[in-house]
Scaffold this active site. Structure first.
Site, mmCIF file in Angstrom:
data_model
loop_
_atom_site.group_PDB
_atom_site.id
_atom_site.type_symbol
_atom_site.label_atom_id
_atom_site.label_comp_id
_atom_site.label_asym_id
_atom_site.label_seq_id
_atom_site.Cartn_x
_atom_site.Cartn_y
_atom_site.Cartn_z
ATOM 1 C CE LYS A 1 -3.119 3.036 1.095
ATOM 2 N NZ LYS A 1 -2.465 4.329 1.120
ATOM 3 C CD GLU B 1 13.469 3.618 7.860
ATOM 4 O OE1 GLU B 1 13.513 4.598 8.711
ATOM 5 O OE2 GLU B 1 13.547 4.188 6.671
ATOM 6 C CB CYS C 1 13.567 8.489 7.732
ATOM 7 S SG CYS C 1 14.492 7.046 6.732
ATOM 8 C CD GLU D 1 11.213 12.351 11.493
ATOM 9 O OE1 GLU D 1 12.038 11.889 10.647
ATOM 10 O OE2 GLU D 1 10.099 11.750 11.538
#
Length: 491
Positions: free
Chosen positions: A178, A253, A287, A384
């Site tokens: 997906k 992750e 990331c 983040e």
């Protein structure tokens, strides 16, 4: 007006519409216009995709040997390279990333499949000595875990899918993916390329969908044996909770707030280059972005000035133009999130050395490359941002540098900049992160494991150990005497 492309989902070897007949639009973040329509799949489409992958796993693909899979993976590697230009342009249309970056990424992506093809025929068990060797012989075998549900993000969709797909195919698993609703098109085209190269129908199925329920159904599906996810930590926790309801394994992750630690003896020009690569390349939407500059107090001003000069010279604009060095933020929600963090930095009183605002000359979703001088407890230094924002603060000695580098719930990546080889290895060892670069940043390879500590995730992608993430170990005992054993005695 350019033609609008149309993409279905990819299930059982062909593009198909959603069972509901619904579609949604994909917007090019550079032009701000619709460039494609996508099939808007729902939970019922996930069900048929999982059934297709289950049939492939229990059928043709599951009967193949590792040698068979290796041959197909080598053909896949060549096919990706041959179609790299088209796939790269699809990613640019979806996410606004630089064409030159995506071309390089797609031209090298086949290397992952070549590497893992070399492991597909080497999935070996071992013999195990027994307490009673004259009575029992023991050995282990490696078995594919089954159907994998992969959920991928909008930044570098094909690279991050490959981190999962190449090892799981080598292991003998099948996959339903997906992709993000913000960048789904390239994944559908990619599945077609792999099928044309010889990957049997059902081994890789793609379900696109706008609504959150589509991904939730895949994560919690009773027909899925493992879930592999890349994305935010908050969403990753929800994915893991959904998967555990079926006692499924997960690879996660997740996010990062990675430090680049610069000592006073470092080559500051090289460090500035690494900082630019670490946080402004890919518009900071990665990331592993090296978004925290932890710099010795004696060289902070000099290094920040170098980074500011580089940042202010970055050419923003059309991602397809070879001269462009930084494209737009990929979508409106992320754009607003980045600007929110920048306003928060102002509200907290931190110094914005450069940037900190939209690029008014370009409009759209462009944010200027930004450097914020703050302290380690600033919100923008701890959370983040996922945008082109570097936050700088200082340390006085090595112990403090390590403490500040590790002062985060994340642990995905980091870097050490120094000419002292002893210090380089000492600090790299002390940083709590899955990947640490020494005098470099933002380098990945198919044979080097990638993954995080702490809130940055579970498991490893890439490297030979990645195949183990998609295998079960089976123990087999063989009775050697042919005699009758005491049914009330163990062993």
């Amino acid at each position: 007006m350019p033609d609008i492309e149309s993409f279905g989902m990819f299930i059982d070897g062909q593009q198909v519409p959603a069972l509901s007949g619904r579609t949604f639009e994909s917007t090019n973040p550079w032009t701000g216009t619709t460039w494609a329509t996508m099939a808007d799949g729902g939970p019922e489409d996930v069900d048929r995709a999982v059934a297709s992958s289950r049939a492939a796993y229990e059928g043709e693909w599951g009967r193949m040997t590792g040698f068979d899979r290796a041959r197909i993976l080598r053909r896949v590697a060549d096919a990706i390279t041959d179609d790299a230009d088209r796939l790269a342009r699809l990613e640019v249309n979806d996410s606004g990333k630089l064409l030159r970056e995506m071309l390089g990424q797609l031209q090298g992506l086949g290397t992952w499949y070549s590497y893992f093809s070399g492991l597909a025929d080497k999935l070996e068990g071992r013999t195990v000595p027994q307490v009673n060797p004259s009575t029992y012989f023991g050995y282990t075998t490696k078995t594919p875990i089954g159907v994998v549900g992969a959920i991928t993000p909008w930044n570098s969709p094909l690279l991050l899918l490959t981190f999962k797909l190449a090892p799981l195919l080598a292991a003998g698993c099948t996959c339903v993916v997906k992709p993000s609703e913000h960048a789904p098109a390239s994944t559908v085209a990619f599945a077609e390329v792999l099928h044309a190269a010889g990957l049997p129908a059902g081994v890789l199925n793609v379900v696109t969908g706008w609504d959150r329920s589509t991904g939730e159904r895949l994560a919690s599906h009773e027909g899925v044996d493992k879930v592999a996810f890349t994305g935010s930590t908050a969403t990753g926790i929800k994915v893991a909770q959904a998967a555990v309801a079926n006692v499924n394994r997960v690879t996660l992750e997740l996010g990062g707030k990675s430090p680049q630690v610069v000592f006073p003896d470092a080559d500051l020009d090289a460090a500035a280059n690494g900082l630019v690569a670490g946080v402004f390349a890919a518009t900071g939407q990665t990331c592993m972005a090296g978004s925290r500059l932890v710099v010795h107090e004696s060289v902070r001003d000099e290094l920040v000035a170098k980074v500011v000069a580089r940042a202010e010279a970055i050419q923003q604009g059309d991602p397809t133009d070879a001269a462009t060095e930084m494209g737009p933020v990929a979508n409106q929600p992320q754009y607003e999130k980045v600007l929110g963090y920048l306003q928060g930095a102002r509200d907290e009183g931190w110094t914005i050395a450069t940037g900190g605002e939209p690029n008014a000359d370009l409009g759209g979703l462009f944010v200027k490359p930004t450097v914020v001088v703050a302290e380690h407890d600033a919100t923008i230094a701890r959370e983040e941002v996922f945008g082109p924002v570097l936050t700088a603060y200082t340390f006085t000695d090595e112990d403090e540098a390590v403490r500040l580098a590790n002062d985060t719930p994340y642990g995905l990546a980091g870097a050490v900049w120094t000419k002292d080889v002893h210090r380089a290895h000492r600090v790299a060892h002390a940083i709590k992160a899955g990947t640490v670069w020494i005098n470099a940043y933002r380098v990945v390879a198919p044979n080097m494991p990638f993954g995080g500590f702490g809130m940055s995730g579970i498991g490893r992608e890439n490297g030979s150990a990645a195949v183990e993430e998609y295998l079960e170990t089976k123990s087999v005992y063989v009775e050697l005497t042919g005699g009758t054993r005491d049914p009330f005695k163990l062993g």
